[in-house]
Design a protein around this motif. Structure first.
Motif, PDB file in Angstrom:
ATOM      1  N   ASP A   1     -21.637 -54.024  50.163  1.00 22.87           N
ATOM      2  CA  ASP A   1     -21.781 -54.229  51.426  1.00 22.87           C
ATOM      3  C   ASP A   1     -22.361 -52.692  52.833  1.00 22.87           C
ATOM      4  O   ASP A   1     -22.933 -53.185  53.343  1.00 22.87           O
ATOM      5  CB  ASP A   1     -20.273 -54.321  52.371  1.00 22.87           C
ATOM      6  CG  ASP A   1     -20.599 -56.371  51.770  1.00 22.87           C
ATOM      7  OD1 ASP A   1     -21.116 -56.867  51.123  1.00 22.87           O
ATOM      8  OD2 ASP A   1     -18.967 -56.451  52.055  1.00 22.87           O
ATOM      9  N   LEU A   2     -21.652 -51.424  51.911  1.00 19.30           N
ATOM     10  CA  LEU A   2     -22.230 -50.328  52.829  1.00 19.30           C
ATOM     11  C   LEU A   2     -23.161 -50.007  52.431  1.00 19.30           C
ATOM     12  O   LEU A   2     -23.904 -48.864  52.950  1.00 19.30           O
ATOM     13  CB  LEU A   2     -20.533 -49.004  52.250  1.00 19.30           C
ATOM     14  CG  LEU A   2     -19.683 -49.093  53.345  1.00 19.30           C
ATOM     15  CD1 LEU A   2     -18.542 -48.675  52.293  1.00 19.30           C
ATOM     16  CD2 LEU A   2     -19.909 -49.804  54.471  1.00 19.30           C
ATOM     17  N   GLY A   3     -24.624 -51.100  51.730  1.00 19.98           N
ATOM     18  CA  GLY A   3     -25.113 -50.910  51.465  1.00 19.98           C
ATOM     19  C   GLY A   3     -25.494 -49.256  49.865  1.00 19.98           C
ATOM     20  O   GLY A   3     -26.961 -49.287  49.943  1.00 19.98           O
ATOM     21  N   ALA A   4     -25.193 -49.499  49.061  1.00 20.68           N
ATOM     22  CA  ALA A   4     -25.800 -49.402  47.881  1.00 20.68           C
ATOM     23  C   ALA A   4     -26.207 -50.314  47.142  1.00 20.68           C
ATOM     24  O   ALA A   4     -25.866 -51.430  46.688  1.00 20.68           O
ATOM     25  CB  ALA A   4     -24.248 -49.191  47.059  1.00 20.68           C
ATOM     26  N   ARG A   5     -26.918 -49.573  45.436  1.00 24.28           N
ATOM     27  CA  ARG A   5     -27.664 -50.354  45.325  1.00 24.28           C
ATOM     28  C   ARG A   5     -26.706 -51.205  44.066  1.00 24.28           C
ATOM     29  O   ARG A   5     -25.806 -50.721  43.572  1.00 24.28           O
ATOM     30  CB  ARG A   5     -29.231 -49.600  44.783  1.00 24.28           C
ATOM     31  CG  ARG A   5     -29.850 -49.248  45.527  1.00 24.28           C
ATOM     32  CD  ARG A   5     -31.016 -48.949  45.728  1.00 24.28           C
ATOM     33  NE  ARG A   5     -31.858 -47.970  46.378  1.00 24.28           N
ATOM     34  CZ  ARG A   5     -33.287 -49.008  46.439  1.00 24.28           C
ATOM     35  NH1 ARG A   5     -32.829 -50.493  45.648  1.00 24.28           N
ATOM     36  NH2 ARG A   5     -33.896 -48.934  47.314  1.00 24.28           N
ATOM     37  N   PRO A   6     -26.905 -52.010  43.461  1.00 22.26           N
ATOM     38  CA  PRO A   6     -26.702 -52.638  42.281  1.00 22.26           C
ATOM     39  C   PRO A   6     -26.513 -50.830  40.871  1.00 22.26           C
ATOM     40  O   PRO A   6     -24.967 -51.221  41.014  1.00 22.26           O
ATOM     41  CB  PRO A   6     -27.444 -53.281  41.690  1.00 22.26           C
ATOM     42  CG  PRO A   6     -28.277 -54.247  43.032  1.00 22.26           C
ATOM     43  CD  PRO A   6     -28.178 -53.092  44.176  1.00 22.26           C
ATOM     44  N   VAL A   7     -27.361 -50.742  40.542  1.00 21.82           N
ATOM     45  CA  VAL A   7     -27.230 -49.920  39.177  1.00 21.82           C
ATOM     46  C   VAL A   7     -26.400 -48.602  40.365  1.00 21.82           C
ATOM     47  O   VAL A   7     -25.030 -48.513  39.210  1.00 21.82           O
ATOM     48  CB  VAL A   7     -28.069 -49.365  40.036  1.00 21.82           C
ATOM     49  CG1 VAL A   7     -28.246 -48.043  38.946  1.00 21.82           C
ATOM     50  CG2 VAL A   7     -29.552 -50.039  39.304  1.00 21.82           C
ATOM     51  N   ARG A   8     -25.837 -48.019  40.950  1.00 17.83           N
ATOM     52  CA  ARG A   8     -25.176 -47.010  41.898  1.00 17.83           C
ATOM     53  C   ARG A   8     -23.541 -47.763  41.585  1.00 17.83           C
ATOM     54  O   ARG A   8     -22.719 -47.310  41.561  1.00 17.83           O
ATOM     55  CB  ARG A   8     -25.517 -46.898  43.410  1.00 17.83           C
ATOM     56  CG  ARG A   8     -24.645 -46.260  44.540  1.00 17.83           C
ATOM     57  CD  ARG A   8     -25.817 -44.800  44.138  1.00 17.83           C
ATOM     58  NE  ARG A   8     -24.105 -43.769  44.535  1.00 17.83           N
ATOM     59  CZ  ARG A   8     -24.118 -43.385  45.949  1.00 17.83           C
ATOM     60  NH1 ARG A   8     -25.541 -43.739  46.409  1.00 17.83           N
ATOM     61  NH2 ARG A   8     -22.874 -41.812  45.991  1.00 17.83           N
ATOM     62  N   VAL A   9     -23.269 -49.403  42.462  1.00 18.58           N
ATOM     63  CA  VAL A   9     -22.604 -49.899  42.350  1.00 18.58           C
ATOM     64  C   VAL A   9     -22.201 -49.947  41.169  1.00 18.58           C
ATOM     65  O   VAL A   9     -21.102 -49.614  41.074  1.00 18.58           O
ATOM     66  CB  VAL A   9     -22.483 -51.106  42.792  1.00 18.58           C
ATOM     67  CG1 VAL A   9     -20.536 -52.189  42.463  1.00 18.58           C
ATOM     68  CG2 VAL A   9     -23.051 -51.305  44.396  1.00 18.58           C
ATOM     69  N   PHE A  10     -22.824 -50.239  39.757  1.00 14.12           N
ATOM     70  CA  PHE A  10     -22.181 -50.713  38.707  1.00 14.12           C
ATOM     71  C   PHE A  10     -21.873 -48.667  37.547  1.00 14.12           C
ATOM     72  O   PHE A  10     -20.634 -48.955  37.456  1.00 14.12           O
ATOM     73  CB  PHE A  10     -23.601 -50.257  37.703  1.00 14.12           C
ATOM     74  CG  PHE A  10     -23.427 -50.834  35.903  1.00 14.12           C
ATOM     75  CD1 PHE A  10     -22.305 -51.673  35.637  1.00 14.12           C
ATOM     76  CD2 PHE A  10     -23.112 -49.672  35.193  1.00 14.12           C
ATOM     77  CE1 PHE A  10     -21.531 -51.555  34.587  1.00 14.12           C
ATOM     78  CE2 PHE A  10     -22.941 -49.798  33.980  1.00 14.12           C
ATOM     79  CZ  PHE A  10     -21.879 -50.012  33.380  1.00 14.12           C
ATOM     80  N   PHE A  11     -22.134 -47.897  38.317  1.00  8.67           N
ATOM     81  CA  PHE A  11     -22.002 -46.170  37.499  1.00  8.67           C
ATOM     82  C   PHE A  11     -21.434 -45.592  38.575  1.00  8.67           C
ATOM     83  O   PHE A  11     -20.213 -44.935  38.218  1.00  8.67           O
ATOM     84  CB  PHE A  11     -23.582 -45.376  37.848  1.00  8.67           C
ATOM     85  CG  PHE A  11     -24.470 -46.163  36.201  1.00  8.67           C
ATOM     86  CD1 PHE A  11     -23.367 -45.873  35.250  1.00  8.67           C
ATOM     87  CD2 PHE A  11     -24.921 -46.734  37.244  1.00  8.67           C
ATOM     88  CE1 PHE A  11     -24.756 -45.984  34.178  1.00  8.67           C
ATOM     89  CE2 PHE A  11     -25.880 -46.403  35.670  1.00  8.67           C
ATOM     90  CZ  PHE A  11     -26.045 -46.478  34.829  1.00  8.67           C
ATOM     91  N   ASP A  12     -20.674 -45.991  40.018  1.00 13.45           N
ATOM     92  CA  ASP A  12     -19.828 -45.454  40.650  1.00 13.45           C
ATOM     93  C   ASP A  12     -19.131 -46.340  40.382  1.00 13.45           C
ATOM     94  O   ASP A  12     -17.766 -45.248  40.822  1.00 13.45           O
ATOM     95  CB  ASP A  12     -20.179 -45.277  41.957  1.00 13.45           C
ATOM     96  CG  ASP A  12     -21.566 -44.077  41.949  1.00 13.45           C
ATOM     97  OD1 ASP A  12     -21.816 -43.982  41.347  1.00 13.45           O
ATOM     98  OD2 ASP A  12     -21.479 -44.273  43.752  1.00 13.45           O
ATOM     99  N   ILE A  13     -19.090 -47.897  41.380  1.00 10.10           N
ATOM    100  CA  ILE A  13     -17.646 -48.350  40.998  1.00 10.10           C
ATOM    101  C   ILE A  13     -16.772 -48.935  39.936  1.00 10.10           C
ATOM    102  O   ILE A  13     -15.540 -48.748  39.497  1.00 10.10           O
ATOM    103  CB  ILE A  13     -17.539 -49.331  41.888  1.00 10.10           C
ATOM    104  CG1 ILE A  13     -18.264 -48.406  43.342  1.00 10.10           C
ATOM    105  CG2 ILE A  13     -16.204 -50.361  42.394  1.00 10.10           C
ATOM    106  CD1 ILE A  13     -17.591 -48.497  43.939  1.00 10.10           C
TER     107      ILE A  13
END
Lengths: 295, 263
Positions: free
Chosen positions: B167-179
């Motif tokens: 929702d805060l605008g992270a791309r799916p790849v970023r969500v995967f690696f960061d979260i």
């Protein structure tokens, strides 16, 4: 909102494991299925081709002989039922040994519970092959058990235990015991203690409350543990090969012998195909049905 | 009380053979019934055996590579099953990641070998069989076990943080690696260890797909113990039990510390 790039990315991510499994898991069965219709030949690879070109015409030669052979030679049918029998009784024995252990672990104090759980899991992480091998020294004619019994004067001559079906049962129960205990334990810890207390308050004996409360409630654990033991036991090769005798018939050993000793690839492929249809597909179907029941 | 007595026998049953192996690895006599005095000569023999050492090295290499491949592919498979919703071929896909769990090893081994041989005839790859074919075979069944472990972790996991990030605008790849990745990391570690152990332990599949050149440790052990008890294998078993025991002991200690700190 999915843009074009994201949809593409999604497709690529699905494609990677999908392709791997299609090539290295699913395709091999079609190859085996194909070879099961060939005939053994002195060639490399040692079977006749199904398709050949002769005078620019395609010749297809399918032989059903391997399947007829599996049916005619009683060895294979016997091995199939014998595997079922051995796997079934091993599962029952594993349940009889494993249930009290899971029960005690589940009811022990927090401190003991972790230690006992560790003791149950530890053998599982050590080599399967070496754990089977350990029983050779125990069961053989001049092995530990016979030496002990002779010394105690309980027997006059060594018992023949190695290379018998008895040894196979012991081996299966021994190696798969953790698979039985862990799901049972997980299930038994979930049983509501207040039910047992209520039964006790109402005057039920320990035995009665076990039979009417604990045992029925632990049925899901019994089923889960039993499938985890039964399924690998049925296609087992190592245990009957090391502990069983020449007359121990198990389908996994039969397939191995057909391939490595007789070098009959088409018959081995036919055995594998028959096992897949008569063993693996029913098991998968049953698991699916059980899962649907749960959800 | 009755169950307690039974379970004492159960634990005895579980550990007597292991204890005997350890005990006899220090026995100078070759016979299990004769105590010939304390000796470490079987350990000397074990470490002087180039066949066993070579096979152990091959097995460790195969287990390391195939466990790593399994974790990557298995995690992708679990993500797809839990987070991707519907797609074409989903039923087939879920069937293919659960089937290896119930497949008898003899069938997996035979069918993969047949595939490799016909592929070699068709496209010239793989040339012969050895390390790479065993790695492929082990990665494939390891994948299924990894997928089960990671899937159950993903199902239990709170989806809110992932959703907040996107929702805060992270791309799916970023969500995967960061979260996602940091949250499922413990599951990935245990999945890797399981895949590693399964690969190190496998005799049947490796025997089918290994070429004449590559013998794994279980293959060498099997050919030795088929002929009966051999004391250097007792020594090998003792070393392996020691390593595993130490590992499990440390893991349990860490777990106990953690739970006592939390509680």
């Amino acid at each position: 909102m999915m843009n074009w790039f994201q949809r593409r990315g999604r497709t690529i991510i699905i494609a990677i494991p999908m392709l791997w499994l299609l090539i290295f898991f699913l395709a091999p069965f079609f190859v085996v299925f194909k070879i099961s219709f060939a005939e053994i030949a002195r060639a490399r690879p040692p079977f006749t081709p199904l398709f050949s070109w002769e005078e620019s015409r395609l010749l297809i030669s399918l032989s059903l002989e391997n399947y007829a052979y599996l049916w005619d030679d009683t060895l294979y049918v016997k091995a199939y039922f014998s595997s079922m029998k051995i796997a079934f009784f091993s599962t029952v024995f594993a349940l009889l040994v494993g249930y009290p252990m899971a029960y005690v672990v589940a009811r022990s104090s927090d401190r003991w519970r972790n230690i006992l759980l560790m003791l149950v899991v530890l053998p599982f992480w050590t080599s399967f092959l070496l754990r089977v091998y350990a029983w050779i020294g125990f069961l053989k004619g001049n092995g530990l058990i016979n030496a002990l019994l002779l010394k105690l004067g309980l027997i006059n001559e060594p018992l023949i235990m190695l290379q018998t079906n008895f040894a196979v049962y012991v081996g299966i129960v021994y190696t798969y015991l953790p698979f039985m205990i862990l799901p049972l334990y997980a299930n038994l810890t979930k049983i509501d203690n207040t039910l047992l207390e209520a039964a006790e308050d109402l005057g039920a004996s320990k035995f009665v409350s076990f039979m009417t409360i604990t045992l029925p409630l632990s049925l899901p654990g019994i089923i889960a543990g039993s499938t985890l033991v039964f399924i690998p036991a049925i296609g087992e090769f190592v245990i009957p090969a090391l502990l069983g005798g020449p007359d121990t018939l198990m389908i996994g050993k039969v397939l191995w012998t057909e391939f490595f000793n007789n070098r009959d690839w088409p018959v081995a492929s036919a055995v594998a195909t028959a096992m897949l249809v008569l063993l693996v597909l029913p098991i998968m179907w049953m698991r699916r049905a059980a899962e649907e029941e749960v959800s | 009380m009755f169950f307690r007595i039974l379970s004492v026998f159960g634990f005895f049953f579980l550990y007597a053979p292991i204890a005997a192996l350890v005990f006899y690895s220090f026995n100078a006599s070759k016979l299990v019934t004769v105590w010939g005095g304390f000796s470490t000569k079987w350990y000397g023999e074990l470490f002087g055996d180039p066949q066993i050492l070579g096979a152990a090295w091959i097995s460790l290499k195969i287990a390391f590579i195939s466990a790593s491949i399994s974790v990557v592919l298995g995690t992708l498979a679990a993500l797809i099953m839990v987070r991707f919703g519907r797609f074409k071929g989903r039923t087939l896909f879920s069937g293919m990641i659960t089937a290896p769990l119930v497949m008898p090893e003899v069938i997996t081994g035979l069918s993969l070998l047949m595939l490799f041989i016909s592929l070699q005839g068709l496209i010239g790859w793989p040339v012969g069989r050895g390390l790479s074919t065993i790695v492929i075979a082990h990665s494939t069944f390891g994948l299924a076990f990894v997928a089960v472990i990671v899937q159950s972790r993903l199902v239990d996991m709170d989806k809110d943080i992932e959703e907040a990030a996107s929702d805060l605008g992270a791309r799916p790849v970023r969500v995967f690696f960061d979260i996602t990745l940091p949250m499922i990391l413990p599951a990935l570690v245990s999945a890797w260890l399981l895949a590693f152990t399964l690969s190190l332990d496998d005799l049947v599949i490796a025997s089918f797909v290994a070429g004449p050149g590559a013998s794994t440790l279980p293959m060498v052990i099997f050919s030795k113990v088929r002929l009966g008890v051999s004391p250097d294998i007792n020594a090998l078993a003792t070393i392996m039990i020691g390593i595993v025991g130490l590992g499990i002991f440390c893991a349990t200690l860490v777990m106990l510390r953690k739970s006592s700190r939390e509680g």
